[in-house]
Design an enzyme around this catalytic site. Structure first.
Site, mmCIF file in Angstrom:
data_model
loop_
_atom_site.group_PDB
_atom_site.id
_atom_site.type_symbol
_atom_site.label_atom_id
_atom_site.label_comp_id
_atom_site.label_asym_id
_atom_site.label_seq_id
_atom_site.Cartn_x
_atom_site.Cartn_y
_atom_site.Cartn_z
ATOM 1 C CD1 TRP A 153 -9.280 -4.709 -0.902
ATOM 2 C CD2 TRP A 153 -9.797 -4.417 1.255
ATOM 3 N NE1 TRP A 153 -10.279 -3.771 -0.821
ATOM 4 C CE2 TRP A 153 -10.606 -3.570 0.481
ATOM 5 C CE3 TRP A 153 -9.943 -4.400 2.646
ATOM 6 C CZ2 TRP A 153 -11.553 -2.713 1.039
ATOM 7 C CZ3 TRP A 153 -10.869 -3.553 3.213
ATOM 8 C CH2 TRP A 153 -11.671 -2.726 2.415
ATOM 9 C CG ASP A 234 -11.655 -8.588 5.794
ATOM 10 O OD1 ASP A 234 -12.904 -8.700 5.844
ATOM 11 O OD2 ASP A 234 -11.095 -7.661 5.189
ATOM 12 C CE LYS A 270 -17.056 -6.295 -2.556
ATOM 13 N NZ LYS A 270 -15.654 -6.556 -2.356
HETATM 14 C C1 LMR Z 1 -12.361 -4.908 -3.918
HETATM 15 O O1 LMR Z 1 -11.351 -5.407 -3.402
HETATM 16 O O2 LMR Z 1 -12.454 -4.650 -5.116
HETATM 17 C C2 LMR Z 1 -13.528 -4.636 -3.041
HETATM 18 O O3 LMR Z 1 -13.272 -5.036 -1.744
HETATM 19 C C3 LMR Z 1 -14.058 -3.263 -3.154
HETATM 20 C C4 LMR Z 1 -13.252 -2.256 -2.422
HETATM 21 O O4 LMR Z 1 -13.842 -1.456 -1.694
HETATM 22 O O5 LMR Z 1 -12.031 -2.235 -2.545
#
Ligand code: LMR
Length: 424
Positions: A153, A234, A270
């Site tokens: 991420w 996470d 989520k």
């Molecule tokens: C995502 O990866 O789309 C989500 O975790 C939202 C975000 O805040 O990035």
């Protein structure tokens, strides 16, 4: 008043403005780079096409592409509305949330929970939990390194960089097989300096949707332990990989059985559709109650100087859902509905691409799990589908499957098919 009468008003104000503004404090400030995920929504909003689809941010949508407020959340809202908020907000409300959260990941009967060895604090979703941990890591182990999966991420990089913790990556994704690069992952664990920190996604890896098998998790746990590395999980999608909360926490249980001390960032954004409420939890497993108390006091001190306490409304919603057996069951069934819908859309997207005669192997769409499909589309192909089809996904080719519906899946498949033929 006297000065104003001597100097014409406009002149007076412009002189005053200049004098007051004096030093150009912010002349050197340049716009920050765009966020790779949130900027996709901005591009989508700026697009006026009626065909546009936002598959950038990971947010659950119903079969008509509409945002969803879960029935369990609505019931918890009604409960809050019918009660005195101040009474719901008892002094131990946040510790209850922490207790319920850690039971979700570690299991309600695990020693970690029952023996008081967990330090925990309510956090501003998983982002806030990661940020608190990064700060804690920096204070306690200033020279340590955080290893992030490649890819991960995108915000993980921001979080640990901002906390001034050294960041390195470990290999995770194999772009040829579009699966896990397990040998490379193990090699990087073995080659990292002893006592490094490793961030792991225990389920529904973001962005790839590729999770290690149970046997692979056992090996990962073994090799991390052999090097005295610290596993930090996470946990933003528990339940949304398989539809089952326990199943999605299996990786963490393996690590606990192997005797690791662990950290967990949890988010309810989520899994309960509470993105704007920012409800989460940071927990750290220590050796005993005394350590846990000390760690918890440190975490509280870090949070106190940053924002003191997180907002309470979302916390009470989550707490209510987790503690009321009926709401809990309802929520778990709703989670299954969300997961099944996403799985159906995966199968449907793959089928449509195959029907269009695509020569690309799209098996990975159905092999991957969770909210995201790491499509393998190149940046040129991503830009192409945004320009020509008004379909927005992140530049790394990640598609939020949670936004794919029976109404838009054919169109999405056409867009992908054309992009892969035009931009090889
Ligand atoms: C995502 O990866 O789309 C989500 O975790 C939202 C975000 O805040 O990035």
């Amino acid at each position: 008043m006297w000065r104003r009468s001597l100097v014409p008003a406009t002149k007076y104000f412009s002189t005053m403005k200049k004098e007051k503004m004096g030093f150009g404090w912010w002349n050197h400030v340049k716009p920050a780079p765009k966020d790779p995920i949130l900027s996709i929504t901005q591009d989508f909003l700026a697009d006026t096409s009626p065909h546009k689809i936002n598959l950038g941010v990971g947010a659950y949508r119903d079969e008509h592409g509409r945002p969803v407020v879960l029935q369990s959340v609505q019931a918890a809202e009604a409960y809050i509305a019918a009660n005195q908020f101040s009474e719901l907000l008892s002094s131990d409300a946040t510790s209850k949330l922490v207790e319920q959260s850690v039971k979700l990941v570690y299991g309600k009967n695990s020693d970690a929970v029952t023996e008081g060895k967990l330090a925990g604090i309510q956090a501003l979703s998983s982002t806030g939990a990661c940020r608190l941990f990064a700060e804690f890591q920096k204070r306690l182990y200033p020279d340590s390194v955080m290893y992030l999966p490649d890819p991960t991420w995108s915000n993980h990089h921001n979080i640990w960089n901002d906390a001034e913790v050294r960041v390195r990556t470990y290999r995770y994704y194999n772009s040829i097989s579009k699966g896990l690069d397990f040998p490379a992952l193990l090699e990087d664990i073995k080659n990292a300096p002893d006592q490094s920190f490793f961030l792991l996604h225990p389920c529904a890896h973001n962005p790839t949707g590729i999770d290690p098998t149970e046997e692979e998790w056992r090996q990962i746990s073994y090799h991390l332990k052999a090097k005295n590395h610290f596993p930090f999980f996470d946990v933003a999608y528990q339940g949304l990989a398989s539809g089952d909360l326990e199943n999605d926490a299996k990786a963490i249980k393996i690590f606990i059985e192997d005797g690791h001390l662990t950290g967990c960032a949890q988010s309810f954004a989520k899994i309960m559709g509470l993105v704007g409420h920012r409800v989460g939890c940071l927990s750290i497993l220590s050796c005993n109650k005394k350590q846990a108390t000390a760690i918890e006091s440190q975490l509280n001190q870090i949070a106190r100087a940053m924002y003191s306490k997180p907002p309470a409304h979302g916390m009470i919603l989550v707490s209510r859902i987790l503690s009321d057996p009926k709401l809990r069951l309802l929520w778990e069934s709703e989670m299954k509905v969300m997961t099944n819908r996403i799985m159906r859309m995966r199968a449907c997207l793959r089928r449509n691409l195959e029907k269009l005669g695509s020569h690309i192997n799209w098996e990975h769409i159905t092999n991957q799990v969770g909210m995201f499909c790491y499509s393998g589309l190149s940046i040129d192909q991503v830009v192409y589908i945004a320009k020509k089809f008004h379909v927005y996904i992140t530049h790394d080719g990640r598609i939020s499957m949670a936004g794919v519906t029976a109404e838009n899946v054919e169109y999405l498949a056409e867009a992908i098919h054309e992009a892969t033929r035009v931009n090889k």
